[in-house]
Design an enzyme around this catalytic site. Structure first.
Site, mmCIF file in Angstrom:
data_model
loop_
_atom_site.group_PDB
_atom_site.id
_atom_site.type_symbol
_atom_site.label_atom_id
_atom_site.label_comp_id
_atom_site.label_asym_id
_atom_site.label_seq_id
_atom_site.Cartn_x
_atom_site.Cartn_y
_atom_site.Cartn_z
ATOM 1 N N CYS A 83 -69.169 18.343 6.138
ATOM 2 C CA CYS A 83 -69.690 19.697 6.688
ATOM 3 C C CYS A 83 -71.021 19.317 7.392
ATOM 4 O O CYS A 83 -71.495 20.059 8.214
ATOM 5 C CB CYS A 83 -70.231 20.482 5.554
ATOM 6 N N HIS A 333 -70.494 29.653 8.388
ATOM 7 C CA HIS A 333 -70.283 28.082 8.120
ATOM 8 C C HIS A 333 -69.044 27.603 8.631
ATOM 9 O O HIS A 333 -68.195 27.399 7.847
ATOM 10 C CB HIS A 333 -70.415 27.839 6.760
#
Lengths: 384, 384
Positions: A83, A333
């Site tokens: 991420c 996200h």
């Protein structure tokens, strides 16, 4: 080492972009950033992305995106750090300009996580954890964060609704961001009644699965006057640190050592103290990560990160505005893109382009991007 | 810009390493390079890898490898550019040192392609091509190269066995490389009788699916005396260029424009002419790529790359030795690791560590790593 500045930003809306493939989403961001910077070509394109191999059967993504944007004969490479891929790609772009290898570099973050033809997004996200010692035993990525949150609540005697203000703040800010996935404010009742997805994490603690892309254009600070761009923003610090990939290997699962180390490096590079920052785009993939980030970066004491939110310090007019355009929770996200979205939003704030969410007089902003459950953490400090 | 040198190399054997996972294979190379360089830690680890997401459910690979090697608090990121991932990672490492961000950087290439629990390696390799416009229509990666080879044979009226010397040379050299996957010499008869896998490509034209890892340690040239390493090798040039991802989008599928551009950039950076090179580790994933590489990098005329092999110019004692430790064909092609293996082997040659395959008096060597069917091509020139 040459100083590096950002002269252009671009972003796609974040959401379930079923009508667009990864290259099209990326193009929106890359073309937007090039237009904003007033450039027609570049020396290199670095793309932050985590899941294109797992979810859309497409590696070699940077060269694909470069070609779709009409950029040939340049350097192109994808950078992956779970991420934190977006910020890791920005690090590479900054080094490419700082070194003198390149004068004009585009850094894009892109992720396509929805409408992926039978692929398992949850399994894809679990590739951020240790495949052989975590994922293989059935713990999902949300599950790992739930274990950390549970321990935090036990260790510091924190009630579940202590985390609500992080989510409420993010949604309040996201409501004013036209690119956010969720543009609706929520209240404490919404949080308390939200379905639990992995005890104690509920859907209001958790950022969504989504698609999106963001991009920036980098040039040497000494050359910014050559470009017709709006106000340039200088990268004052760029730092990265790692920790054990598996949470169970850490001495203390409630301490983000990599956030501590990378922010300390960043403060030194920028020559500032944390209190001088005007805003902080932190990695609120889960509310527990917001609390831990505030502790590891020197704002809150251990076990008291959640109190910052309680005390209304984190709003646009607060002491340290966080998630000012909605954060991972409300803007969304799209994992490999997130680190670049954060930096784009800091640039929006520092160049007075944040609309209703403008932090008044903002001159110094920090963005921190977390890969895995805290294993790779990249910190950037920008200034005007 | 600081000059960058290699002070240590390491590699695992290449083959079907069923008893080792990716982290273990990578460790062999990283630990080997650190020992060779005489270092105990580093500032960063960049890992070239293509398929860990598709084949072993493991992204976040650089941080995993860093931790397994005991490296914490450092920068770690994976770099992906299909089969050129290894050299793309070396580019990033070189920029990290050249910029001054880091003083000691490890670059590793690693790939685990066999024993991958039900994953489809052929489908994984196809992610190097355009997923929506090539792979989706059923053409495999070998198939794309077969189309190019077929066209080459038609266009230049070349017989099938014209390509045999590339394979024979690679196997002759691989026979003396203890890390090579295939350590048996072959002859023209072996080549002519080899099973065809995608007309006109036979298995002796084609590099194997395999596992392996290689690594190098980079420091600023001005600091090499601080280390106890064997003779350092300077990176005289590092350049990358891209072309269309899809072969059908190219004006001329028989011309590797990205090889031409990146080698031209590299010759300029190093201040040399091609004829000055003592060896060339080219990307012989398929014999057709060897021929096209020799043409695009300025050695052979168009349509005559195969004649270099015919004329025995490519052997260890020839005018331009290629694939000196076996190349992709015989040493093996663990895709994301290959670019680093090539550079490790150039270092072996320049530091007189190439054993029976030593190119006498070698002082200048080039390595060229190709991603996809020529879409990303990275060239390095090393010198002592």
């Amino acid at each position: 080492m040459r100083s590096v500045s950002i002269i252009g930003i671009g972003q796609s809306p974040v959401g379930e972009l079923w009508k667009q493939s990864a290259r099209e989403i990326a193009y929106t961001a890359v073309h937007g950033a090039m237009t904003d910077a007033g450039i027609e070509t570049a020396d290199a394109l670095f793309v932050g992305n985590m899941l294109s191999g797992s979810l859309i059967d497409q590696e070699h993504l940077a060269t694909l995106v470069a070609g779709y944007a009409g950029l040939y004969g340049i350097e192109a490479a994808k950078v992956e750090a779970a991420c934190a891929s977006g910020a890791a790609a920005l690090r590479v772009g900054a080094m490419a300009v700082a070194s003198g290898y390149h004068d004009v570099v585009i850094v894009a973050g892109v992720e396509k996580m929805t409408d992926t033809a039978g692929k398992d997004t949850t399994a894809g996200l679990a590739t951020a954890s240790d495949a052989e010692y975590e994922a293989l035993h059935g713990v999902s990525f949300v599950g790992l964060n739930a274990l950390i949150m549970q321990r935090y609540m036990y260790e510091y005697n924190v009630p579940i609704d202590a985390f609500a203000p992080f989510s409420i703040n993010a949604h309040r800010n996201g409501a004013n961001n036209p690119n956010a996935m969720f543009q609706d404010a929520i209240d404490r009742k919404t949080y308390v009644n939200a379905p639990v997805i992995a005890t104690p994490i509920n859907i209001m603690d958790s950022s969504p699965v989504c698609d999106g892309a963001a991009a920036v254009v980098l040039v040497p600070t000494e050359q910014v006057r050559r470009y017709s761009a709006a106000q340039p923003v200088q990268i004052l610090a760029s730092a990265s640190a790692n920790d054990t990939l598996a949470v169970h290997d850490r001495r203390d699962p409630l301490w983000l050592e990599a956030a501590h180390l990378s922010s300390e490096k960043a403060y030194r590079q920028a020559g500032i103290k944390p209190a001088e920052l005007d805003l902080f785009e932190l990695h609120d993939a889960f509310t527990i990560m917001s609390a831990l980030s505030l502790e590891a970066t020197g704002f809150a004491k251990r076990g008291e990160g959640w109190r910052w939110a309680q005390e209304e310090r984190i709003g646009i007019d607060g002491e340290l505005p966080i998630s000012t355009m909605g954060g991972l929770k409300s803007r969304g996200h799209p994992v490999g893109a997130t680190g670049v979205y954060q930096v784009v939003e800091v640039v929006q704030q520092l160049t007075r382009r944040a609309g209703a969410n403008q932090v008044k007089g903002a001159r110094l902003g920090m963005a921190q991007n977390i890969g895995g459950s805290g294993a790779t953490i990249v910190t950037h400090i920008l200034g005007v």
